[in-house]
Enzyme design. Structure first.
Site, mmCIF file in Angstrom:
data_model
loop_
_atom_site.group_PDB
_atom_site.id
_atom_site.type_symbol
_atom_site.label_atom_id
_atom_site.label_comp_id
_atom_site.label_asym_id
_atom_site.label_seq_id
_atom_site.Cartn_x
_atom_site.Cartn_y
_atom_site.Cartn_z
ATOM 1 N N ASN A 85 43.642 41.324 8.882
ATOM 2 C CA ASN A 85 43.384 42.711 8.461
ATOM 3 C C ASN A 85 44.507 43.307 7.609
ATOM 4 O O ASN A 85 44.247 44.110 6.717
ATOM 5 C CB ASN A 85 43.178 43.569 9.712
ATOM 6 C CG ASN A 85 43.341 45.041 9.416
ATOM 7 O OD1 ASN A 85 42.463 45.685 8.870
ATOM 8 N ND2 ASN A 85 44.518 45.584 9.737
ATOM 9 N N TYR A 151 45.826 44.528 -6.426
ATOM 10 C CA TYR A 151 45.006 44.585 -5.214
ATOM 11 C C TYR A 151 43.643 43.927 -5.459
ATOM 12 O O TYR A 151 43.186 43.108 -4.656
ATOM 13 C CB TYR A 151 44.846 46.057 -4.822
ATOM 14 C CG TYR A 151 44.097 46.318 -3.546
ATOM 15 C CD1 TYR A 151 44.700 46.129 -2.314
ATOM 16 C CD2 TYR A 151 42.780 46.791 -3.569
ATOM 17 C CE1 TYR A 151 44.018 46.399 -1.132
ATOM 18 C CE2 TYR A 151 42.090 47.067 -2.402
ATOM 19 C CZ TYR A 151 42.708 46.871 -1.186
ATOM 20 O OH TYR A 151 42.025 47.143 -0.015
ATOM 21 N N LYS A 155 42.177 40.645 -3.479
ATOM 22 C CA LYS A 155 40.991 40.719 -2.612
ATOM 23 C C LYS A 155 39.860 39.835 -3.144
ATOM 24 O O LYS A 155 39.081 39.290 -2.367
ATOM 25 C CB LYS A 155 40.528 42.167 -2.465
ATOM 26 C CG LYS A 155 41.530 43.036 -1.702
ATOM 27 C CD LYS A 155 41.704 42.590 -0.252
ATOM 28 C CE LYS A 155 42.529 43.544 0.577
ATOM 29 N NZ LYS A 155 42.671 43.114 1.982
HETATM 30 P P1 NAD Z 1 46.588 50.834 6.675
HETATM 31 O O1 NAD Z 1 47.626 51.017 5.631
HETATM 32 O O2 NAD Z 1 46.274 51.921 7.616
HETATM 33 O O3 NAD Z 1 46.886 49.539 7.538
HETATM 34 C C1 NAD Z 1 47.372 48.359 6.995
HETATM 35 C C2 NAD Z 1 48.129 47.641 8.075
HETATM 36 O O4 NAD Z 1 48.700 46.439 7.537
HETATM 37 C C3 NAD Z 1 49.293 48.476 8.626
HETATM 38 O O5 NAD Z 1 49.312 48.368 10.036
HETATM 39 C C4 NAD Z 1 50.523 47.798 8.017
HETATM 40 O O6 NAD Z 1 51.661 47.913 8.811
HETATM 41 C C5 NAD Z 1 50.045 46.352 7.951
HETATM 42 N N1 NAD Z 1 50.837 45.582 6.991
HETATM 43 C C6 NAD Z 1 50.983 45.817 5.675
HETATM 44 N N2 NAD Z 1 51.845 44.924 5.139
HETATM 45 C C7 NAD Z 1 52.234 44.112 6.141
HETATM 46 C C8 NAD Z 1 53.119 43.013 6.221
HETATM 47 N N3 NAD Z 1 53.807 42.579 5.164
HETATM 48 N N4 NAD Z 1 53.300 42.403 7.410
HETATM 49 C C9 NAD Z 1 52.628 42.839 8.508
HETATM 50 N N5 NAD Z 1 51.772 43.894 8.490
HETATM 51 C C10 NAD Z 1 51.585 44.519 7.327
HETATM 52 O O7 NAD Z 1 45.294 50.378 5.848
HETATM 53 P P2 NAD Z 1 43.770 50.175 6.258
HETATM 54 O O8 NAD Z 1 42.981 51.049 5.385
HETATM 55 O O9 NAD Z 1 43.581 50.208 7.717
HETATM 56 O O10 NAD Z 1 43.586 48.672 5.711
HETATM 57 C C11 NAD Z 1 43.301 47.558 6.536
HETATM 58 C C12 NAD Z 1 42.685 46.477 5.666
HETATM 59 O O11 NAD Z 1 41.438 46.938 5.142
HETATM 60 C C13 NAD Z 1 43.546 46.094 4.461
HETATM 61 O O12 NAD Z 1 43.458 44.708 4.237
HETATM 62 C C14 NAD Z 1 42.873 46.838 3.333
HETATM 63 O O13 NAD Z 1 43.113 46.226 2.100
HETATM 64 C C15 NAD Z 1 41.428 46.774 3.743
HETATM 65 N N6 NAD Z 1 40.560 47.784 3.134
HETATM 66 C C16 NAD Z 1 40.708 49.108 3.415
HETATM 67 C C17 NAD Z 1 39.829 50.014 2.822
HETATM 68 C C18 NAD Z 1 39.896 51.493 3.090
HETATM 69 O O14 NAD Z 1 39.126 52.244 2.480
HETATM 70 N N7 NAD Z 1 40.739 51.962 3.951
HETATM 71 C C19 NAD Z 1 38.845 49.585 1.941
HETATM 72 C C20 NAD Z 1 38.749 48.239 1.670
HETATM 73 C C21 NAD Z 1 39.614 47.348 2.285
#
Ligand code: NAD
Length: 248
Positions: A85, A151, A155
């Site tokens: 994630n 990004y 992805k």
């Molecule tokens: P968020 O920023 O709330 O959470 C991301 C998490 O990843 C955090 O806990 C952060 O500490 C951790 N992280 C980042 N870099 C890291 C590293 N180097 N080592 C360990 N942990 C690390 O973001 P989110 O929105 O919850 O995103 C979660 C996933 O969902 C991501 O892969 C993101 O790309 C994907 N995503 C999110 C959305 C959205 O709309 N929020 C949409 C599409 C995809």
């Protein structure tokens, strides 16, 4: 699910990862979450309860992944489910994006996902009960969205990786699937949308369900893909986006 699943979730201290951990814990699974910040990790673990443990690890440390995976295995006994994630984003134009920016994003969002999946799959294939790997991509893998070039690249690669892994790991009994979230209300999306009303109104105008997603919408999909009810599903990219990808 019959007995307690052993689940590793990266980036579990906030947003979607936290919601996924919450879902698996609620379903009586044993969960390890990871993150970089000790304090945030401890806070999340204490909110999630005794079925959850936190291991501090920075996924950018690719060389540390084999030892990290061993540590998780020792903690859980085996690994039934891996949810890749954790992810990072950066909003910059093509011309502002340096090679270092690009590589930093790809390292965490793609290379670490590959390395962790490979090392966890090596453990899963030796287990009696094999396992399931779930990747998280994004609508940027399918759309041309401006100012997120690194990004989007990272992805898109995750979706290709999902198919390639699924075919190689299917004969070993390991399923690999990917969730492509739409626009989900988390700290990451707030950073991208809150100061950009034009982008936010574009997102809403093409989302037939008329709302941003909740982290729990993604958690429900992850739980389903990990379950026996998805036992014949592999290599799938599941869009969880309120219809955004088919919106007119
Ligand atoms: P968020 O920023 O709330 O959470 C991301 C998490 O990843 C955090 O806990 C952060 O500490 C951790 N992280 C980042 N870099 C890291 C590293 N180097 N080592 C360990 N942990 C690390 O973001 P989110 O929105 O919850 O995103 C979660 C996933 O969902 C991501 O892969 C993101 O790309 C994907 N995503 C999110 C959305 C959205 O709309 N929020 C949409 C599409 C995809």
């Amino acid at each position: 699910m019959a007995d307690a699943q052993k689940v590793l979730i990266t980036g579990g201290s906030s947003g979607i990862g936290f919601a996924i951990a919450e879902k698996f814990v609620r379903k009586q699974c044993d969960v390890v979450i990871t993150g970089r910040d000790r304090e945030k990790l401890d806070e999340a673990v204490s909110a999630l309860g005794s079925r959850c443990a936190g291991i501090r690890f920075d996924l950018a440390d690719l060389g540390g992944i084999p030892a990290f995976v061993q540590h998780v295995k020792e903690k859980l006994g085996r690994i039934d489910v891996l949810v890749n994630n954790a992810g990072i984003n950066q909003k910059k134009s093509i011309f502002e994006t340096t090679n270092e920016d690009f590589e930093r994003i790809v390292r965490v969002n793609t290379t670490a996902v590959f390395a962790l999946s490979r090392d966890v799959a090596a453990i899963m294939k030796e287990q009696e009960k094999k396992g399931s790997i779930i990747q998280i991509s994004s609508m940027t893998a399918a759309y041309g969205i401006p100012y997120v070039i690194s990004y989007s690249t990272s992805k898109s690669a995750v979706e290709g990786m999902t198919r390639a892994m699924a075919v190689e790991l299917s004969p070993l009994g390991i399923r690999v699937n990917c969730i492509a979230p739409g626009f989900i209300k988390t700290p990451m999306s707030s950073k991208a949308l809150d100061n950009d009303p034009q982008r936010k109104s574009k997102v809403m105008s093409r989302t037939p369900m008329g709302r941003l997603g909740c982290p729990s919408d993604i958690a429900d999909a992850a739980y389903f893909l990990a379950s026996g009810e998805a036992g014949y599903i592999t290599g799938e990219i599941l869009r969880v986006d309120g219809g955004n990808s088919i919106g007119f």
